[in-house]
Motif scaffolding. Structure first.
Motif, mmCIF file in Angstrom:
data_model
loop_
_atom_site.group_PDB
_atom_site.id
_atom_site.type_symbol
_atom_site.label_atom_id
_atom_site.label_comp_id
_atom_site.label_asym_id
_atom_site.label_seq_id
_atom_site.Cartn_x
_atom_site.Cartn_y
_atom_site.Cartn_z
ATOM 1 N N LYS A 37 0.840 -1.206 0.000
ATOM 2 C CA LYS A 37 0.000 0.000 0.000
ATOM 3 C C LYS A 37 0.872 1.251 0.000
ATOM 4 O O LYS A 37 0.588 2.227 -0.703
ATOM 5 N N ALA A 38 1.952 1.210 0.784
ATOM 6 C CA ALA A 38 2.823 2.382 0.897
ATOM 7 C C ALA A 38 3.537 2.691 -0.415
ATOM 8 O O ALA A 38 3.854 3.848 -0.697
ATOM 9 N N ILE A 39 3.772 1.659 -1.222
ATOM 10 C CA ILE A 39 4.461 1.883 -2.495
ATOM 11 C C ILE A 39 3.476 1.882 -3.672
ATOM 12 O O ILE A 39 3.861 1.848 -4.838
ATOM 13 N N ASN A 40 2.186 1.926 -3.305
ATOM 14 C CA ASN A 40 1.105 2.073 -4.290
ATOM 15 C C ASN A 40 1.059 0.932 -5.306
ATOM 16 O O ASN A 40 0.957 1.150 -6.514
ATOM 17 N N LEU A 41 1.110 -0.301 -4.783
ATOM 18 C CA LEU A 41 0.918 -1.496 -5.619
ATOM 19 C C LEU A 41 -0.163 -2.388 -4.998
ATOM 20 O O LEU A 41 0.074 -3.566 -4.700
ATOM 21 N N PRO A 42 -1.368 -1.838 -4.822
ATOM 22 C CA PRO A 42 -2.421 -2.622 -4.156
ATOM 23 C C PRO A 42 -2.898 -3.822 -4.962
ATOM 24 O O PRO A 42 -3.515 -4.740 -4.410
ATOM 25 N N ASP A 43 -2.618 -3.823 -6.266
ATOM 26 C CA ASP A 43 -3.070 -4.940 -7.097
ATOM 27 C C ASP A 43 -2.283 -6.218 -6.834
ATOM 28 O O ASP A 43 -2.592 -7.267 -7.414
ATOM 29 N N LEU A 44 -1.270 -6.156 -5.979
ATOM 30 C CA LEU A 44 -0.529 -7.373 -5.604
ATOM 31 C C LEU A 44 -0.995 -7.933 -4.256
ATOM 32 O O LEU A 44 -0.401 -8.872 -3.737
ATOM 33 N N ILE A 45 -2.066 -7.356 -3.706
ATOM 34 C CA ILE A 45 -2.583 -7.790 -2.402
ATOM 35 C C ILE A 45 -3.760 -8.724 -2.616
ATOM 36 O O ILE A 45 -4.698 -8.417 -3.359
ATOM 37 N N THR A 46 -3.716 -9.897 -1.968
ATOM 38 C CA THR A 46 -4.831 -10.843 -2.028
ATOM 39 C C THR A 46 -5.328 -11.138 -0.618
ATOM 40 O O THR A 46 -4.627 -10.903 0.361
ATOM 41 N N ASN A 47 -6.562 -11.666 -0.551
ATOM 42 C CA ASN A 47 -7.193 -11.890 0.749
ATOM 43 C C ASN A 47 -7.685 -13.315 0.962
ATOM 44 O O ASN A 47 -8.349 -13.599 1.941
ATOM 45 N N SER A 48 -7.349 -14.205 0.022
ATOM 46 C CA SER A 48 -7.686 -15.624 0.191
ATOM 47 C C SER A 48 -6.660 -16.449 -0.556
ATOM 48 O O SER A 48 -5.985 -15.948 -1.480
ATOM 49 N N ARG A 49 -6.538 -17.703 -0.184
ATOM 50 C CA ARG A 49 -5.564 -18.575 -0.862
ATOM 51 C C ARG A 49 -5.934 -18.750 -2.334
ATOM 52 O O ARG A 49 -5.059 -18.805 -3.198
ATOM 53 N N GLU A 50 -7.231 -18.846 -2.601
ATOM 54 C CA GLU A 50 -7.663 -19.028 -3.977
ATOM 55 C C GLU A 50 -7.275 -17.818 -4.827
ATOM 56 O O GLU A 50 -6.766 -17.954 -5.952
ATOM 57 N N GLU A 51 -7.486 -16.611 -4.283
ATOM 58 C CA GLU A 51 -7.121 -15.389 -4.997
ATOM 59 C C GLU A 51 -5.604 -15.301 -5.183
ATOM 60 O O GLU A 51 -5.109 -14.897 -6.250
ATOM 61 N N LEU A 88 -0.277 -13.584 -13.373
ATOM 62 C CA LEU A 88 0.861 -12.693 -13.619
ATOM 63 C C LEU A 88 1.911 -13.344 -14.519
ATOM 64 O O LEU A 88 2.613 -12.660 -15.263
ATOM 65 N N VAL A 89 2.008 -14.674 -14.450
ATOM 66 C CA VAL A 89 2.946 -15.377 -15.334
ATOM 67 C C VAL A 89 2.389 -15.436 -16.749
ATOM 68 O O VAL A 89 3.103 -15.203 -17.730
ATOM 69 N N LYS A 90 1.101 -15.708 -16.841
ATOM 70 C CA LYS A 90 0.500 -15.947 -18.153
ATOM 71 C C LYS A 90 0.116 -14.661 -18.880
ATOM 72 O O LYS A 90 -0.227 -14.702 -20.065
ATOM 73 N N THR A 91 0.153 -13.540 -18.169
ATOM 74 C CA THR A 91 -0.076 -12.250 -18.824
ATOM 75 C C THR A 91 1.130 -11.359 -18.539
ATOM 76 O O THR A 91 1.082 -10.468 -17.679
ATOM 77 N N PRO A 92 2.231 -11.625 -19.234
ATOM 78 C CA PRO A 92 3.489 -10.920 -18.936
ATOM 79 C C PRO A 92 3.386 -9.411 -19.060
ATOM 80 O O PRO A 92 4.112 -8.685 -18.387
ATOM 81 N N ASN A 93 2.476 -8.919 -19.912
ATOM 82 C CA ASN A 93 2.321 -7.464 -20.028
ATOM 83 C C ASN A 93 1.865 -6.862 -18.707
ATOM 84 O O ASN A 93 2.305 -5.764 -18.333
ATOM 85 N N LYS A 94 0.992 -7.559 -18.013
ATOM 86 C CA LYS A 94 0.495 -7.064 -16.726
ATOM 87 C C LYS A 94 1.631 -7.014 -15.708
ATOM 88 O O LYS A 94 1.782 -6.027 -14.973
ATOM 89 N N LEU A 95 2.441 -8.067 -15.649
ATOM 90 C CA LEU A 95 3.564 -8.087 -14.711
ATOM 91 C C LEU A 95 4.596 -7.032 -15.085
ATOM 92 O O LEU A 95 5.147 -6.352 -14.199
ATOM 93 N N ASP A 96 4.852 -6.847 -16.383
ATOM 94 C CA ASP A 96 5.806 -5.821 -16.811
ATOM 95 C C ASP A 96 5.331 -4.434 -16.393
ATOM 96 O O ASP A 96 6.135 -3.586 -15.973
#
Length: 662
Positions: A585-599, A607-615
């Motif tokens: 949150k402090a570094i403004n990357l909230p899209d890397l936060i999950t709240n369940s094991r499934e998520e 993130l592996v299968k959509t390399p553009n998103k990870l890049d």
């Protein structure tokens, strides 16, 4: 039946009850005997011994003094009086009582051993060792003295001799749990985890309810990745904590369960028993200093994560408003570069390793410290007893321990709104002092080396996605490995890069992944790297850091982000499981936060299968490393100093501590 005979019968019944462990009944019998025959030294002496076992120390002191008034040469009463003083933290008076007992009976092995214990608590280890050796010269079968000697040798760093002392105790009494437990504790400190576990398991067979044993047993299993029968042990651990039984020290609970209410309960049990508030020193008189005097207390002023993070903070404190003191609880025998930098970074650097808790407290008071900050909490070599005596008018729990200390004498815990949301404040004995962004500081001078590195340098295959996790082994668990195995099976062209930790962990982990269908050759183990800049540089070989729960990456997460590696977080309930979420949150990357094991599992694969998103995330991370406040040490210093000023103002206005925000 005459009065004398009735008194004698009650006395003998008391002895019988005392020997059988029925302590409250024994106390009643001795009191009944004294009602009929007041002042009898033998009755008073045994009553005092019983009251000590019942932890009624104030009553025991009065009883022992009464016994001595009847018979000033009563060495047993002097021994009991010394024990009562020792248990209430008055070590000097306790030592004096043991010395008086020895003047009356210089051949008392018990008195020599008790004198040694008092000297050890005073950190006078060499003298303590002499006392234990004297006790054993008088009685070589005195297995308690062998065990206390082992503790002292461990304090002196003579670990092999310490282990041998415990072995001697065990050879005399194989069922002496103290020796097995302490032997296991030394192996744990030496990172010989399998041997530690073997000792703890033997102790558990002898007495499964031995205080604090189960927590260390569970922690040892986690350290080597031995998860068989762990669920059963965890269930027992949780139930016993819920029943207010002291079965674990606080630290092992952080990786055992993600329940802040249990972390609080464990900390309270530990603090109340081991470090109760000590009022032997007077109340600190209120002073108003032109510069607020900050005292940082730590055994880790050396090459250690706490110092790696905080070194620049100490240097950047504004000296026009603050005076900064270090109370070093442990020497740096390695003589590292970090220690030299720290000594230069403080206004005063005080080496207090060989002082007793009360002496350190008095030194802090003599320097008129306004705010005493404990940077170690319940980690190795911590000294909570210093704060139990009240080292400063304001006492703060910060950084070194990710949770509450459960005492009534720490006024604040420094955190941030993600770590301790308002709804969780009830799980902390301290008031929460909130920093914006993240509670974690970093040293801006801590940067990666410019070495040109390639994957092959680390045994990593080219053209392969590299998941990594450099967390300590006790943060791993079977549920986590199952999630990682699912991810790797869905991403066949990937490897998992892990810290080697220890050989048993490595072996057990390979078996665990293999049993879940993952080829064990896909696990790559990284040995320890000595230089911080090289450690940060090698992160560049990784594509995505997979975090752990219930105990997140902490400094390790900060390292990954600093090196430009995104980290996938799974948010927990307790402080230890919310740190990575706070950093993201402090570094403004909230899209890397999950709240369940499934998520968590799903996002890792995505993130592996959509390399553009990870890049795109990696590019944002690089920008935010410069623009976000997380790695801006100057902003952090300003914020934490604002908190210190608020704490100080609250105290100067005569107000009780309360939750603070800036």
């Amino acid at each position: 039946m005459d009065t004398f005979q009735k008194a004698k019968d009650h006395f003998l019944a008391g002895i019988q009850k005392l020997e059988s462990g029925a302590l409250e009944e024994a106390e009643r019998e001795f009191l009944a005997s004294l009602d009929l025959a007041p002042g009898r030294p033998s009755t008073l002496t045994n009553l005092g011994a019983t009251q000590i076992k019942l932890k009624k120390f104030s009553a025991a002191k009065s009883t022992c003094k009464e016994a001595l008034a009847s018979d000033k040469n009563n060495s047993e009463a002097l021994l009991n009086l010394g024990l009562a003083y020792k248990e209430t933290g008055d070590l000097i008076t306790a030592l004096d009582s043991f010395k008086q007992a020895l003047m009356l009976d210089p051949k008392s092995s018990k008195a020599w051993s008790n004198k040694g214990s008092a000297l050890r608590d005073l950190h006078r280890y060499e003298e303590a060792l002499i006392s234990f050796d004297r006790a054993l010269d008088l009685d070589e079968k005195y297995y308690e003295a062998w065990t206390n000697r082992g503790l002292t040798l461990n304090d002196l760093g003579r670990h092999n001799e310490s282990i041998q002392s415990y072995a001697e105790a065990i050879s005399i009494n194989r069922n002496y749990v103290d020796a097995w437990f302490n032997k296991g504790s030394i192996y744990l400190a030496l990172k010989e985890f399998s041997q530690a576990l073997a000792c703890f398991e033997t102790a558990f067979e002898i007495n499964p309810d031995y205080e604090y044993l189960l927590g260390d047993l569970v922690h040892s299993k986690l350290l080597i990745g031995d998860w068989k029968d762990l669920d059963e042990k965890l269930l027992r651990l949780v139930k016993q904590i819920e029943y207010q039984e002291p079965v674990s020290t606080p630290f092992p609970m952080l990786s055992a369960v993600d329940k802040p209410e249990l972390h609080l309960a464990t900390a309270k049990l530990w603090a109340n028993k081991q470090y109760p508030r000590n009022t032997s020193l007077p109340v600190i008189p209120k002073k108003n200093h032109s510069k607020i005097r900050i005292g940082y207390f730590s055994p880790d002023f050396k090459d250690h994560p706490v110092s790696f993070l905080m070194a620049e903070l100490f240097e950047l404190h504004h000296r026009d408003e603050f005076e900064i003191f270090a109370f070093s609880l442990k020497a740096d025998n390695a003589g590292g570069v970090v220690r030299k930098r720290l000594i230069a970074g403080f206004d005063q650097f005080l080496d207090v390793e060989n002082k007793s808790d009360q002496e350190v407290t008095q030194l802090s008071r003599d320097n008129e410290i306004d705010i005493a900050i404990d940077l170690s909490g319940y980690t190795q070599f911590s000294r909570t007893g210093i704060f139990a005596h009240r080292a400063a008018p304001i006492q703060v729990n910060y950084l070194g321990y990710p949770g509450t200390l459960g005492t009534g004498y720490f006024d604040y815990i420094i955190a941030d709104p993600t770590l301790i949301p308002p709804t969780h404040q009830c799980f902390y004995a301290e008031k929460v002092a909130y920093l914006p962004y993240s509670y974690m500081v970093d040293d801006s001078k801590r940067i990666a080396s410019e070495k040109i590195l390639e994957k092959k340098d680390f045994g990593l295959p080219d053209n392969t996605f590299v998941f990594c996790c450099f967390n300590n082994s006790y943060k791993f668990n079977a549920e986590l490995i199952t999630s990682w195995a699912k991810i790797m099976l869905k991403v066949p062209n990937s490897v998992l890069w892990l810290s080697e930790n220890n050989k048993d962990f490595k072996s057990n982990l390979l078996i665990a992944f293999s049993s879940r269908g993952v080829d064990p050759t896909r696990l790559i183990f990284a040995p320890r790297v000595e230089l911080m800049e090289d450690h940060l540089a090698r992160y560049r070989m990784a594509d995505l850091f997979l975090d752990t729960l219930p105990f997140n990456a902490h400094t390790t997460a900060l390292d990954a982000l600093k090196a430009g590696v995104p980290i996938l977080a799974l948010t927990g309930e307790a402080f230890a499981g919310r740190v990575t979420t706070s950093l993201l949150k402090a570094i403004n990357l909230p899209d890397l936060i999950t709240n369940s094991r499934e998520e968590y599992e799903s996002l890792a694969v995505e993130l592996v299968k959509t390399p553009n998103k990870l890049d795109e995330i990696k590019k944002r991370l690089q920008i935010n490393l410069v623009e976000s406040p997380l790695f801006n040490t100057q902003i952090f210093v300003k914020n934490i100093e604002t908190l210190y000023k608020k704490m100080y103002e609250q105290y100067q206005e005569g107000l009780a501590p309360e939750h603070l925000t800036i």
